[in-house]
Design an enzyme around this catalytic site. Structure first.
Site: not given
Ligand code: NAP
Length: 242
Positions: A62-63, A153-154, A186
């Site tokens: 957990d980060v 989140y924001s 995304i």
């Molecule tokens: P995702 O598919 O939900 O993946 C999230 C990742 O973060 C997973 O690998 C998860 O690990 C990990 N994670 C969550 N909590 C954690 C913790 N406490 N310690 C370590 N790892 C943790 O999300 P995503 O869409 O790829 O998003 C990646 C980043 O881009 C995030 O920061 C998100 O806020 C940002 N973002 C996403 C979007 C979008 O539209 N998707 C838009 C803007 C920004 P587990 O799989 O083990 O849970």
């Protein structure tokens, strides 16, 4: 044979983090991949990276857990220092502010912001000793414009932008560049509940982005071509925020 540079990515078991890992493996990086609990997905990703001929170390923790961060990384850092750190781990706990529970505020701030604090503090100390490195925080368009239902989140994503700009100023003289990539919508698990029919008309490109389109920008920011860029926020949002 020269050793491959290392990139450490938080939250890399799936979605954007996994795509960044694959893109960087193609560019010749060995990967240290953090995630929280998705062991099977992380193992499958490790297999793909090794098939590409690059090394891959899985680091589940957990980060936001300071002890876990130290226990996982300090022994590794005594031997090797990553060239790149990408703070990508993220969660959402969306609800309107009057309904938001304290835990929903705390946990979002902890994963995004405290996670960045703990990881960047530790990794940058070692990067400074090498006089080189790149740090990238994955923010969000929500952190630039604000988004209803996402006060937590924001705030966290805007905080990452401020923290990265400050850190860019601290580390520039040590040849460490710090930038922010700020995605819009995304195509990952994270947006599975977003009503795309309502939201897409606000996106000039009229589509969601792909994880590869984010990964390509991260890859560029780690390349020599981005050697004069620090403290910048690069939007990957289809024009959602201009
Ligand atoms: P995702 O598919 O939900 O993946 C999230 C990742 O973060 C997973 O690998 C998860 O690990 C990990 N994670 C969550 N909590 C954690 C913790 N406490 N310690 C370590 N790892 C943790 O999300 P995503 O869409 O790829 O998003 C990646 C980043 O881009 C995030 O920061 C998100 O806020 C940002 N973002 C996403 C979007 C979008 O539209 N998707 C838009 C803007 C920004 P587990 O799989 O083990 O849970």
């Amino acid at each position: 044979m020269t050793k491959s540079p290392i990139a450490f990515i938080s939250g890399a078991s799936r979605g954007i983090g996994a795509a960044i890992a694959l893109r960087l493996a193609d560019s010749g990086y060995d990967l240290w991949l953090n995630y929280h609990s998705a062991h099977d997905a992380a193992q499958a990703l490790k297999d793909k990276i090794e098939e590409k001929g690059q090394g891959c170390l899985l680091l589940p923790f957990d980060v936001a857990d300071e002890q876990a961060v130290s226990a996982a990384l300090e022994p590794l850092l005594a031997d090797e220092v990553p060239f790149a750190f990408i703070h990508n781990a993220g969660i959402t706990r969306d609800t309107l502010l009057p309904l938001m529970r304290r835990a929903e505020w705390d946990t979002v701030l902890e994963v995004h912001l405290t996670g960045f604090f703990l990881l960047a503090r530790l990794l940058s100390k070692f990067m400074v000793s090498k006089r080189k490195g790149r740090i990238i925080a994955i923010s969000s368009v929500s952190g630039e414009t604000g988004q209803a239902g996402q006060v937590n989140y924001s705030a966290a994503k805007a905080g990452l932008i401020g923290a990265s700009k400050a850190l860019a100023r601290e580390l520039a003289r040590r040849n460490i560049l710090v930038n922010v990539v700020s995605p819009g919508l995304i195509d990952t698990e994270m947006i599975k509940d977003v009503p795309l029919d309502k939201v897409l008309p606000m996106v000039p490109l009229n589509r969601v982005g792909t994880v590869e389109e984010v990964a390509g920008v991260v890859n560029f920011l780690l390349s020599p071509d981005a050697g004069y860029m620090t403290g910048q926020v690069i939007g990957v949002n289809g024009g959602l925020y201009i």
